[in-house]
Design a protein around this motif. Structure first.
Motif, PDB file in Angstrom:
ATOM      1  N   ARG A   4      -7.889  11.221   0.182  1.00 13.44           N
ATOM      2  CA  ARG A   4      -8.622  12.349  -0.394  1.00 13.44           C
ATOM      3  C   ARG A   4      -9.188  11.925  -1.731  1.00 13.44           C
ATOM      4  N   LEU A   5     -10.497  11.841  -1.778  1.00 10.43           N
ATOM      5  CA  LEU A   5     -11.165  11.353  -2.987  1.00 10.43           C
ATOM      6  C   LEU A   5     -11.932  12.494  -3.625  1.00 10.43           C
ATOM      7  N   TRP A   6     -11.857  12.582  -4.929  1.00  8.21           N
ATOM      8  CA  TRP A   6     -12.613  13.622  -5.621  1.00  8.21           C
ATOM      9  C   TRP A   6     -13.945  13.088  -6.095  1.00  8.21           C
ATOM     10  N   LEU A   7     -14.896  13.986  -6.123  1.00  9.43           N
ATOM     11  CA  LEU A   7     -16.199  13.619  -6.660  1.00  9.43           C
ATOM     12  C   LEU A   7     -16.321  14.297  -8.007  1.00  9.43           C
ATOM     13  N   CYS A  49     -14.014  -0.273  -8.032  1.00 10.52           N
ATOM     14  CA  CYS A  49     -12.634   0.131  -8.316  1.00 10.52           C
ATOM     15  C   CYS A  49     -12.138   1.043  -7.205  1.00 10.52           C
ATOM     16  N   ILE A  50     -11.180   0.582  -6.400  1.00 10.54           N
ATOM     17  CA  ILE A  50     -10.708   1.388  -5.286  1.00 10.54           C
ATOM     18  C   ILE A  50      -9.191   1.539  -5.270  1.00 10.54           C
ATOM     19  N   SER A  51      -8.512   0.967  -6.246  1.00 11.09           N
ATOM     20  CA  SER A  51      -7.053   1.124  -6.247  1.00 11.09           C
ATOM     21  C   SER A  51      -6.543   1.116  -7.681  1.00 11.09           C
ATOM     22  N   ARG A  52      -5.284   1.483  -7.857  1.00 13.60           N
ATOM     23  CA  ARG A  52      -4.678   1.386  -9.171  1.00 13.60           C
ATOM     24  C   ARG A  52      -3.164   1.246  -9.022  1.00 13.60           C
ATOM     25  N   ILE A  53      -2.516   0.853 -10.117  1.00 15.68           N
ATOM     26  CA  ILE A  53      -1.071   0.706 -10.085  1.00 15.68           C
ATOM     27  C   ILE A  53      -0.442   2.045 -10.473  1.00 15.68           C
ATOM     28  N   VAL A  54       0.514   2.488  -9.690  1.00 11.58           N
ATOM     29  CA  VAL A  54       1.190   3.757  -9.954  1.00 11.58           C
ATOM     30  C   VAL A  54       2.683   3.494 -10.068  1.00 11.58           C
ATOM     31  N   THR A  55       3.309   4.116 -11.064  1.00 12.15           N
ATOM     32  CA  THR A  55       4.758   4.042 -11.190  1.00 12.15           C
ATOM     33  C   THR A  55       5.354   5.269 -10.519  1.00 12.15           C
ATOM     34  N   VAL A  56       6.271   5.054  -9.601  1.00 14.66           N
ATOM     35  CA  VAL A  56       6.989   6.182  -9.011  1.00 14.66           C
ATOM     36  C   VAL A  56       8.412   6.087  -9.515  1.00 14.66           C
ATOM     37  N   SER A  57       8.867   7.131 -10.190  1.00 18.56           N
ATOM     38  CA  SER A  57      10.094   7.014 -10.941  1.00 18.56           C
ATOM     39  C   SER A  57      10.988   8.213 -10.681  1.00 18.56           C
ATOM     40  N   THR A  58      12.272   7.925 -10.502  1.00 15.70           N
ATOM     41  CA  THR A  58      13.215   9.031 -10.356  1.00 15.70           C
ATOM     42  C   THR A  58      14.043   9.199 -11.614  1.00 15.70           C
ATOM     43  N   HIS A  62       9.661   2.306  -9.245  1.00 17.17           N
ATOM     44  CA  HIS A  62       8.947   1.352  -8.410  1.00 17.17           C
ATOM     45  C   HIS A  62       7.508   1.363  -8.875  1.00 17.17           C
ATOM     46  N   ASN A  63       6.928   0.191  -8.922  1.00 16.28           N
ATOM     47  CA  ASN A  63       5.513   0.119  -9.237  1.00 16.28           C
ATOM     48  C   ASN A  63       4.781  -0.322  -7.998  1.00 16.28           C
ATOM     49  N   MET A  64       3.696   0.351  -7.706  1.00 18.81           N
ATOM     50  CA  MET A  64       2.969  -0.009  -6.496  1.00 18.81           C
ATOM     51  C   MET A  64       1.480   0.068  -6.719  1.00 18.81           C
ATOM     52  N   ARG A  65       0.785  -0.798  -5.986  1.00 18.05           N
ATOM     53  CA  ARG A  65      -0.670  -0.722  -6.020  1.00 18.05           C
ATOM     54  C   ARG A  65      -1.087   0.171  -4.867  1.00 18.05           C
ATOM     55  N   ALA A  66      -1.756   1.253  -5.194  1.00 15.75           N
ATOM     56  CA  ALA A  66      -2.111   2.222  -4.160  1.00 15.75           C
ATOM     57  C   ALA A  66      -3.616   2.439  -4.166  1.00 15.75           C
ATOM     58  N   LEU A  67      -4.175   2.670  -2.988  1.00 13.42           N
ATOM     59  CA  LEU A  67      -5.599   2.972  -2.896  1.00 13.42           C
ATOM     60  C   LEU A  67      -5.853   4.328  -3.528  1.00 13.42           C
ATOM     61  N   LEU A  68      -6.975   4.471  -4.198  1.00 12.43           N
ATOM     62  CA  LEU A  68      -7.334   5.772  -4.747  1.00 12.43           C
ATOM     63  C   LEU A  68      -7.463   6.746  -3.593  1.00 12.43           C
ATOM     64  N   GLY A  69      -6.967   7.931  -3.782  1.00  4.87           N
ATOM     65  CA  GLY A  69      -7.044   8.937  -2.727  1.00  4.87           C
ATOM     66  C   GLY A  69      -5.833   8.968  -1.827  1.00  4.87           C
ATOM     67  N   HIS A 105      -5.643   9.700  -8.234  1.00  3.81           N
ATOM     68  CA  HIS A 105      -6.953   9.365  -8.775  1.00  3.81           C
ATOM     69  C   HIS A 105      -6.782   8.320  -9.862  1.00  3.81           C
ATOM     70  N   GLN A 106      -7.863   8.043 -10.557  1.00  2.16           N
ATOM     71  CA  GLN A 106      -7.814   6.911 -11.478  1.00  2.16           C
ATOM     72  C   GLN A 106      -6.891   7.142 -12.660  1.00  2.16           C
ATOM     73  N   HIS A 107      -6.531   8.371 -12.936  1.00  4.23           N
ATOM     74  CA  HIS A 107      -5.625   8.610 -14.051  1.00  4.23           C
ATOM     75  C   HIS A 107      -4.197   8.868 -13.595  1.00  4.23           C
ATOM     76  N   SER A 108      -3.912   8.639 -12.335  1.00  4.09           N
ATOM     77  CA  SER A 108      -2.557   8.873 -11.837  1.00  4.09           C
ATOM     78  C   SER A 108      -1.701   7.653 -12.136  1.00  4.09           C
ATOM     79  N   HIS A 109      -1.267   7.520 -13.386  1.00  5.87           N
ATOM     80  CA  HIS A 109      -0.505   6.303 -13.679  1.00  5.87           C
ATOM     81  C   HIS A 109       0.962   6.436 -13.320  1.00  5.87           C
ATOM     82  N   CYS A 110       1.424   7.664 -13.144  1.00  2.00           N
ATOM     83  CA  CYS A 110       2.856   7.821 -12.946  1.00  2.00           C
ATOM     84  C   CYS A 110       3.160   9.069 -12.135  1.00  2.00           C
ATOM     85  N   LEU A 111       4.152   8.973 -11.279  1.00  2.00           N
ATOM     86  CA  LEU A 111       4.631  10.132 -10.530  1.00  2.00           C
ATOM     87  C   LEU A 111       6.127  10.218 -10.753  1.00  2.00           C
ATOM     88  N   LEU A 112       6.597  11.366 -11.164  1.00  2.00           N
ATOM     89  CA  LEU A 112       8.032  11.533 -11.383  1.00  2.00           C
ATOM     90  C   LEU A 112       8.598  12.412 -10.286  1.00  2.00           C
TER      91      LEU A 112
END
Ligand code: SF4
Ligand code: SF4
Lengths: 612, 259
Positions: A28-31, A262-271, A277-284, A322-329
């Motif tokens: 799911r990509l935003w415009l 630019c089609i991906s970014r690194i996201v931290t998923v943290s509990t 965990h750090n992962m490279r995820a496709l945007l969307g 999206h491009q500013h999703s650097h972290c998910l808690l």
């Protein structure tokens, strides 16, 4: 109560590997400030352009993988209380078929504006909108200080550190590229003292870099743009310095040096602080997929998007990153807390890095008194969230400030709808300016090539070229003027592009029609130009003998050209009136006009060359 | 609304719990000095406070348990029973409940009360207090001082107002204010009442001024009049000055320079 002692220290990503998320079932990509240029049902390839920027603040969107467009329409955003935003749903087909990427070989020749627009077209985002603000790039004032911001001191964030650990060389390359094009007097990479692994990775690079490493020791909001500029810019530099996020800079390097959007970014998923965990995820990619990749389920947990202080709750796990999703808690679900009334303890005011009075601000924001909120400097709130984190009454201070700022922004946007038109006009001027620069370059190159070719062929040089040359110039000028007039006619109706799907289809159909007509017009123009050139070549010897004789010949040429131009203009006008204006169409018309102009100029050029 | 993921300071409930904890040594000393009656007084004052608070909450149509859980009523009761060790139990219950109902709930709950219920309760009880110079209670004062210092160390004491008061008392030592330092009421009011936010100005500067003004007023009253009880005098001064807190806020609070 000093901030450094109460904030949990930054934790390094450590030796954990960078994961790669498996291909999600749906993207799911935003415009954002971009208009879609694909249709529902269409198959797209990886890296294919899906939407292009239609304003100064938008960025293009590219397909993260190959697949089919399933829907175009409003999607929920990963923003608290934000309205739905237009987006695309892409269903990957698992083949991951990619377009070949043309790398830009002569990138050092790019101007700042051309670079900014290229980054925009490649979908590289900065803090707000494109990485390099277009308005800034168009001014092209000399840059005193360029800060690459890798400071990461909000609890839980690790993505930038991870990026530096993994891709230090690529980041250095990208910085060198930016340094080469933007020519800043000083290029600085700012990093936090606690990011030890990243600092080591950077230090291990060759010593002869064009940038310096600045290690920041100040506590948490020191990574904010404003704070960083205050800390690093010398007084004389403070007027013209720029601060860019390191993730964007890395993406810019990939885009310019390797042609990769630019089609991906690194996201931290943290509990927890030490469990991430750090992962490279496709945007969307849906948030749920990232959690699965980290071995968590989205069912039993509350989700927070962002770091420990600025993060906000995500309503559901299907939202795409999206491009500013650097972290998910991922937090255990907790009962909603009941905020107590403000006890006027003053702790929020004493911790606020912007020296605001959050309790007063909250009083007005929670009562929707936006004018009063502005009086209490809502605009200066960096939304760092420290006040919320210390408030003993657990008042939702940050949330109310965020909401109020959003409302103010919305009101501002609604208030000046005319501004939008101006915006778009300005944006087009940036484009035109860039196009002009590029065209001049291209023409110069082509002229040089042709000159070389013709120099080889030149067998019968004639000496009486001047009159024909000036006549040809005049013709070219007329043709160009007419093309410009056609262009202008094209631009006028293109004020409000619509996103309605049926209108979009109509626009696409009209586009095709316009493209066909433009092609036909182009062919006619080319033929006319060739004929004119031929005639001119034939006329040249005759002209030398008798000046009067070449008048009818010239008229013929002129008429042919004028006819071609008028035909073109008509075709374009018809195309424009047949549908509500769309930007694509505009652009195509512009391209057609430009090509016609180029053809005319070429014809003129050929003439003069031949005449010589 | 969202919960902040990271909390950097204790919540209101835990803050009040820690304030109670800091009073434990003082409670122990009082029990040791007065015996079982003190325990009875403490228990009945607490019951009366909780009752009054729930009544007020119900009257204001607020959820009762979340309100009580914050522990403010309990803190008020403990403070009042420490301040009025020799008052009769019914008087203690009456002034505790009355202060909470009149000065907290009537004003719209904690945070919006203009006058501190403890100072108000003390003043309510004043007419019935046995006259005569209260003796200095050094052990209790020391226990309170220790509790206050612990709070300071925990970062829970807003120290500007108490500091202002102590500074004035120390400066006025030549005038004969030394005996005030032996009064447990001074320490109680300084550490647990003046450090409260709602009845004092909100800016650090305003609080300092507030503390100094309270000290000066109190010392002038004590030395110029025949009122022997430092606690009651100070409570009266605090109430008087609380009325001026909004003004002090107005004077010291500004949006700050625009950037
Ligand atoms: S969120 Fe705004 S008001 Fe709150 S501490 Fe940060 S800057 Fe200050
Ligand atoms: S921290 Fe919370 S309770 Fe204290 S003054 Fe600020 S808003 Fe009020």
């Amino acid at each position: 109560m000093s901030r450094p002692s109460i904030l949990p220290a930054h934790t390094d990503p450590g030796s954990q590997p960078l994961l790669t998320t498996p291909l999600p079932a749906q993207l799911r990509l935003w415009l954002q400030g971009a208009s879609c240029c694909v249709e529902v049902g269409q198959r797209v390839l990886k890296h294919q352009l899906l939407a292009e920027a239609d304003s100064e603040f938008g960025v293009a969107v590219h397909a993260p993988t190959s697949g089919h467009i399933r829907a175009i329409g409003p999607l929920p955003q990963a923003l608290p209380d934000a309205p739905l935003l237009d987006g695309l749903q892409l269903q990957p087909d698992g083949l991951d078929e990619a377009l070949s990427l043309p790398a830009e070989s002569n990138w050092p020749a790019l101007s700042a504006l051309a670079l900014a627009m290229r980054l925009q077209d490649m979908g590289v985002m900065g803090q707000h909108g494109p990485l390099l603000p277009l308005a800034w790039a168009a001014k092209a004032s000399p840059l005193a200080l360029l800060i690459i911001n890798a400071v990461e001191n909000e609890p839980f964030l690790q993505a930038d550190s991870m990026l530096l650990c993994e891709q230090a060389a690529a980041v250095a390359e990208a910085m060198a590229m930016l340094g080469r094009i933007l020519q800043p007097a000083r290029l600085v990479l700012a990093i936090q003292q606690e990011q030890g692994a990243a600092i080591n990775a950077l230090r291990s690079l060759a010593a002869d870099q064009c940038w310096q490493l600045e290690v920041i020791q100040a506590p948490y909001p020191a990574g904010d743009e404003a704070q960083l500029l205050r800390a690093l810019a010398r007084p004389e530099e403070s007027g013209n310095s720029l601060c860019l996020p390191v993730a964007g800079v890395h993406a810019a390097g990939r885009a310019i040096l390797h042609g990769e959007p630019c089609i991906s970014r690194i996201v931290t998923v943290s509990t927890a602080l030490k469990q991430s965990h750090n992962m490279r995820a496709l945007l969307g990619s849906p948030v749920a997929d990232l959690l699965t990749c980290a071995g968590l389920s989205s069912q039993q947990h509350a989700l927070v998007h962002g770091g420990g202080l600025r993060g906000f709750a995500l309503p559901d796990a299907t939202i795409g990153i999206h491009q500013h999703s650097h972290c998910l808690l991922v937090r255990p679900r907790q009962p909603a807390l009941t905020a107590q009334p403000c006890i006027r303890c003053g702790d929020c005011a004493s911790i606020c890095p912007s020296q605001l009075q959050p309790q007063e601000l909250y009083w007005h924001c929670s009562r929707q008194e936006l004018a009063q909120a502005q009086h209490w400097r809502l605009a200066d709130c960096s939304q760092c969230g420290l006040c919320s984190a210390v408030c003993p009454s657990q008042l939702p201070l940050l949330d109310s400030f965020r909401l109020a700022s959003q409302q103010l922004l919305l009101a501002e946007q609604q208030q000046c709808a005319a501004d939008a038109a101006r915006q778009r006009h300005r944006f087009r001027q940036f484009r035109l300016e860039r196009d002009k620069q590029e065209k001049a370059q291209r023409l110069a190159e082509r002229a040089a090539q042709q000159a070389a070719k013709l120099a080889q062929q030149a067998a019968e040089p004639t000496s009486h070229a001047e009159p024909t040359a000036t006549a040809a110039d005049k013709q070219a000028a007329i043709a160009a003027a007419m093309a410009r007039a056609a262009e202008r006619q094209q631009q006028r109706p293109a004020v409000a592009p619509s996103v309605n799907s049926s209108e979009r289809e109509a626009a696409i159909a009209a586009n095709r029609q316009a493209a066909i007509e433009a092609a036909m017009a182009r062919a006619a123009a080319r033929k006319a130009a060739q004929e004119a050139a031929k005639a001119a070549a034939a006329d040249a010897p005759a002209m030398a003998k008798d000046e009067d004789q070449n008048k009818p010949g010239l008229n013929q040429q002129q008429q042919a050209l004028i006819q071609a131009a008028m035909h073109r203009a008509n075709a374009q006008k018809a195309a424009a009136s047949s549908s509500p204006a769309s930007l694509d169409q505009d652009k195509k018309a512009l391209i057609a006009a430009a090509m016609a102009r180029a053809a005319a100029r070429k014809a003129a050029g050929d003439e003069t060359e031949q005449d010589k | 609304m969202n919960t902040p993921v990271i909390r950097l300071a204790p919540t209101l409930a835990s803050r009040n719990r820690q304030q109670l904890l800091a009073l434990l040594p003082a409670i122990a000393i009082q029990l040791w000095q007065w015996g079982p009656p003190a325990l009875l007084a403490l228990a009945s004052a607490s019951a009366s406070a909780l009752l009054a608070d729930s009544l007020g909450l119900a009257w204001r149509r607020q959820a009762i348990w979340p309100g009580l859980r914050q522990g403010e009523a309990l803190l008020t009761a403990v403070l009042l029973s420490l301040l009025l060790p020799d008052a009769a139990v019914p008087l203690l219950c009456l002034c505790t409940g009355g202060a909470i109902l009149l000065l907290r709930q009537l004003f719209g709950g904690s945070g919006s009360s203009l006058f501190h219920p403890v100072a108000g309760g003390l003043l309510l009880a004043a007419p019935w207090l046995p006259a005569g110079l209260p003796h200095a209670d050094i052990p209790l004062s020391l226990a309170l001082l220790a509790g206050g210092l612990w709070l300071l160390w925990r970062g829970l004491l807003r120290w500007q107002a108490p500091l202002g008061l102590l500074l004035v008392v120390l400066i006025a030592l030549p005038v004969g204010s030394g005996w005030l330092l032996g009064q447990s009421a001074l320490w109680l009011l300084a550490g647990w009442v003046m450090s409260d936010g709602s009845a004092t100005p909100i800016t650090p500067r305003g609080r300092l001024v507030y503390g100094q003004a309270a000290g000066m007023l109190c010392i002038s009253f004590v030395t110029l009049t025949t009122q022997p009880d430092a606690g009651v005098t100070l409570a009266a001064c605090l109430l008087l000055l609380s009325a001026s807190a909004p003004l002090l806020d107005r004077l010291t609070l500004s949006p700050g320079p625009r950037t």
